[in-house]
Design an enzyme around this catalytic site. Structure first.
Site, PDB file in Angstrom:
ATOM      1  N   CYS A 218       0.817  -1.218   0.000  1.00  0.00           N
ATOM      2  CA  CYS A 218       0.000   0.000   0.000  1.00  0.00           C
ATOM      3  C   CYS A 218       0.845   1.259   0.000  1.00  0.00           C
ATOM      4  CB  CYS A 218      -0.985  -0.015   1.170  1.00  0.00           C
ATOM      5  SG  CYS A 218      -0.235  -0.289   2.791  1.00  0.00           S
ATOM      6  N   ASN A 219       1.862   1.299   0.853  1.00  0.00           N
ATOM      7  CA  ASN A 219       2.713   2.487   0.872  1.00  0.00           C
ATOM      8  C   ASN A 219       3.530   2.585  -0.412  1.00  0.00           C
ATOM      9  OD1 ASN A 219       2.140   3.164   3.689  1.00  0.00           O
ATOM     10  ND2 ASN A 219       3.300   1.325   4.171  1.00  0.00           N
TER      11      ASN A 219
END
Lengths: 347, 347, 347, 347
Positions: free
Chosen positions: C150-151
């Site tokens: 996600c990051n």
């Protein structure tokens, strides 16, 4: 066919949520959005999360601009909707998200709101039992609909089955609600600042002054209570959305545990958007975030001689905009749940 | 003189708060901090906010290590404190922040906790009226003190003045509490994860099962209620600390508004740490964050025939560690408020 | 046609979000949900917000149970997906939400993860430019897809257009991310407790140790950077979901403001789910809550000689489950945005 | 002796925090509190957490009312403090919590604030190294003190030791801050509403426009940087208080790990209120809530060629009111830490 829609109060929270839900409605064309002081500005400046509606510009909220649509949503402060009623006479369907057309009793209106009393419209809570039948049936033929107060409909849905079935006593109800601040709208008031709400629980309208009280009493009368009494306390807690209503009522003399649970199970067993959880289970507001669902858990506390019903609702969806659109779907003859979701956004 | 202190359970939330408050106490030397699984580690690894105590190392929690201090604080799960009682016989003052020594009724203990029943100690709520006098007097001579349950003392302080004065009816009380999760301790349970608590309100122990109920009933009996009844529902809300307790009770027949307010005003008018706010004012938990203060607001709702008392407390201070230290101050003959603050950290 | 689906890790946050999105997908039948320790329990016990899936029971996560579906989603901790690969050889489409198949460099894998290195699969970020073309094209023919970190995908989408266009320098990037804890999964770790996260900002993996760093570097290499350097710091903040990534990079020599904005505008001007906001506008995570949208704002700071890109993403949607389903849609030849929303749930 | 104090801006957040801290100061008598539009009202209406000051009434903010005290605190918006300067000529000590007297460069003032430029006063950060010595020494003889900007002092304290020691390069600094909204004051602005802040991260002043930038540059020049460059981005996150500043700077050529850590250790090793955590440890804002402490963690990232300093501060204490009182203590010859705490209120 596609229905054209105008939404007034489109820069506020209720208006924004109506738009968020309508944006995914296959039978609706959002043609017009209006506001007062923000007229002339792009909608996206005020609702930056509504990316699919970035092309819309806020127009002035006038009867002329609202007229000529198939459906008009009024998401205005109470006292303002009424002035559009006459001018919108030709609009096939009008849904008011404000309070002007909710109460049937002028006495209650005068006591809690004041100002001009408007005629009551069909009350936009399809699952509510009123005088022995679900309100859904009334909504199918309605031309004018009053969406409910978020706290009021949450508490009414929590209690009406038990009152209608005679298993709880409506004369000494106590409801305490944990509520998010979005229910208070986008008002620039000091107590609604983030610094005042983060990390703290803030009570308000303590002692029987909240305007949703007569709306709850009206629903309880619709369930057969002659003179319902309710102690009602809302508490602002640090979540943008959500209502968790804890309501308790005395157990009616002789009511068995089976009869008590059956009252709610019978009322909501076939419903999609109002659900009683299994025994021992209670809902969280996260479970209904963004969804049109009211989830409730029920406990029978014989030591306290009370039934406790805990109900979770997203105040902007099932409490306001979702109720408005569910009611609209009924009035237009569309599938009742169109554009509405059952599943919440959690965690 | 300076008193030497040992704090067990020093890696948890209650133990940490006892240490935070003691760290600024001019008459106390924190000599020993203990834990179970974390023994051998620096305290600062578990309490990174206690910078002034960075030199302390957690020792094992054994009777031998705890013995030999002037004061010992037990911040342990219920069921564990009891085993240290005998071994600490020579310690002049022992304060238990757990539940083992709070209840006077073995029947209640068996029903709500189970396991070995321990003798009741002096109950650490100085402002509480028990059998006609403030508990403060008992604490002045106490050698063994049971700090209260945070929810229990909050509700008891809210209701006892009205019950003792006969202006409210203790047989149909309803309390709903918005509470922060730190009251549940540093337990690794799924429902206490941040993702489960942020942005949501979560009820628990619904329907009369919470362990603080018998503790409240005990306080109400101390105020003269023969068989008090309470419907009690706690709701976890997204704030680390704080309790906002909304309690309502039926108005006693014939009680006037003046009599009702006077009951609380008379009980707490001279208190520093328990204050009744002026009419129409209600507290927020932020107002007491980090402080040893219980603030309460009172409304008389004649339509509902109920008195509503809303009380804000920091569960870790006035609810636990502050109560413990206030009680310790009394027992040691020190100024009651030493190391305790009245003003909360807000916003 | 309708595709049958199995979702492993269905009791966790990533698995739950895949299910939430699939529940409204008209072409999908969720046939099987699996878990490890929770096998045998109703899904609804672990995902109480997924009311429409209350009929499903968690099965054991075995190759045999996962096999025989049209699509299998693996939402498992890294190191676990790999063991299913061989056994799922006959499954037409497998999407791994874990890290096992993201990295092309075994050296990076060994340095940041360790354990067995698995072959890289098609990277599930359709809008990402890799070696001059959008990854969308690769996904259309993919049989095995690795959903992104996600990051990592948030930062990669933020920077790749500028690197590919040569308007920013990829050798001294700094990214600081405000992130919600759901990205860390439903792990019972002390630092993920609500009491530790409410009301506080907590940094972690400071100093170049976060496992998403090599994934970002891989994306930057795909944009033409030979040896990209990034200082990467995530900060947990009190919101259940969301990533707000602030990324800055030095302005390339001679790049004009027009060229800089054009790089992002050209890359994303036609995209639905990745949007560059107008000059002077920056996104909030609330704007994309529950949505598959990455919103970014761009500022050119000539005094600091840096471009700043602020990007908001829902870590569980565009960061994980939405990316997985968008990629699945492409691989199945379905409309790319099916079951995914553009508009966030705000406020 | 006891010093008499007047606090202007007493109904705001900075003024309230000055009062909270002074309320426990044994050498101070809070004699006068003033406000503008709220003059005539009880202080407690605006600062309900300051129960020990419930007897005070807000007076008008005029030079006449402020004069005649030993110490005057100005907690006013920038541009307003200046007008009181002349009239307060006889007041022995004036501390301005606003920006009017912070900057030494009129050019910076004109670029970031505008309006009348006021002479710089002694800068209220005792631990800051300016031109080779701690600012503490200047404050001991100061009659006029400018309390720092909260973000500015946090970043300056983070970076100055490394710049002064020559181990980091001040020409390409990047700082990203997670900040609570109380730093923005009690302003009725839409983006500061609770509904807009709860559950979301909101960037603002992106791209080099924040007014604290020149204040940081001034501090860096005081550490020897001729022309410091900083990319500065604040992000509002859902906590009422706190700043978590992540600052990175390139490692100076040849600087060893030992030299780098030693720079900060040497600067702050003897300080009470500014502390460098051991290697591998990083602070949370909860660790300093309500405390006058700046905690920092330092990582050396050789792969990125940057030093990362993460610093936690309570914006209202060490960032504003605590700095003001610490400076006052020095100017009055009192113990520097009087009425200030080192330990934060956590969890």
């Amino acid at each position: 066919m596609t229905y054209t829609v105008a939404v007034s109060g489109a820069s506020g929270y209720a208006g924004g949520e109506i738009l968020r839900l309508l944006a995914s409605h296959p039978d609706i064309e959002i043609r017009t959005v209006t506001a007062h002081s923000n007229a002339g500005q792009p909608l996206i400046e005020h609702q930056p999360h509504l990316r699919s509606l970035a092309h819309l510009t806020l127009q002035d909220t006038t009867p002329e601009i609202l007229a000529g649509h198939d459906v008009v949503f009024l998401a205005l402060p109470h006292g303002q909707s009424g002035q559009y009623t006459d001018a919108l006479g030709d609009v096939p369907l009008v849904v008011d998200a404000g309070a002007d057309h909710r109460l049937t009793s002028q006495e209650s209106w005068d006591a809690f709101y004041g100002g001009h009393f408007h005629e009551p419209w069909a009350y936009g809570v399809p699952e509510l039992i009123i005088d022995g039948s679900k309100q859904r049936e009334n909504l199918r033929t309605a031309k004018r609909i009053a969406a409910p107060g978020c706290n009021a409909s949450t508490v009414s849905l929590s209690l009406v089955p038990g009152v209608a079935a005679g298993v709880i006593d409506p004369y000494d109800i106590v409801s305490v609600l944990a509520v998010g601040p979005s229910g208070a709208g986008k008002s620039l008031k000091p107590h609604l600042l983030g610094s005042e709400l983060l990390g703290t629980a803030n009570p308000y309208a303590v002692g029987g002054t909240h305007r949703h009280i007569p709306e709850i009493q009206q629903a309880l009368r619709g369930a057969g209570a002659a003179d319902p009494r309710i102690s009602f306390t809302p508490v602002l807690v640090p979540m943008a959305r959500g209502i968790l209503a804890t309501s308790t009522a005395p157990i009616a003399d002789g009511a068995t545990d089976e009869q008590i649970r059956a009252a709610w199970q019978d009322a909501y067993g076939d419903e999609t958007f109002v659900q009683l959880l299994p025994e021992g289970h209670f809902p969280r507001t996260a479970d209904v975030l963004g969804a049109n669902t009211a989830l409730m858990g029920l406990a029978i506390d014989r030591a306290a001689n009370r039934v406790t019903i805990v109900t979770a609702v997203d105040n902007l969806v099932k409490g306001t905009a979702g109720a408005a659109i569910q009611s609209m779907n009924l009035a237009l003859g569309l599938p009742e749940g169109r554009a509405l979701t059952v599943n919440g956004v959690a965690p």
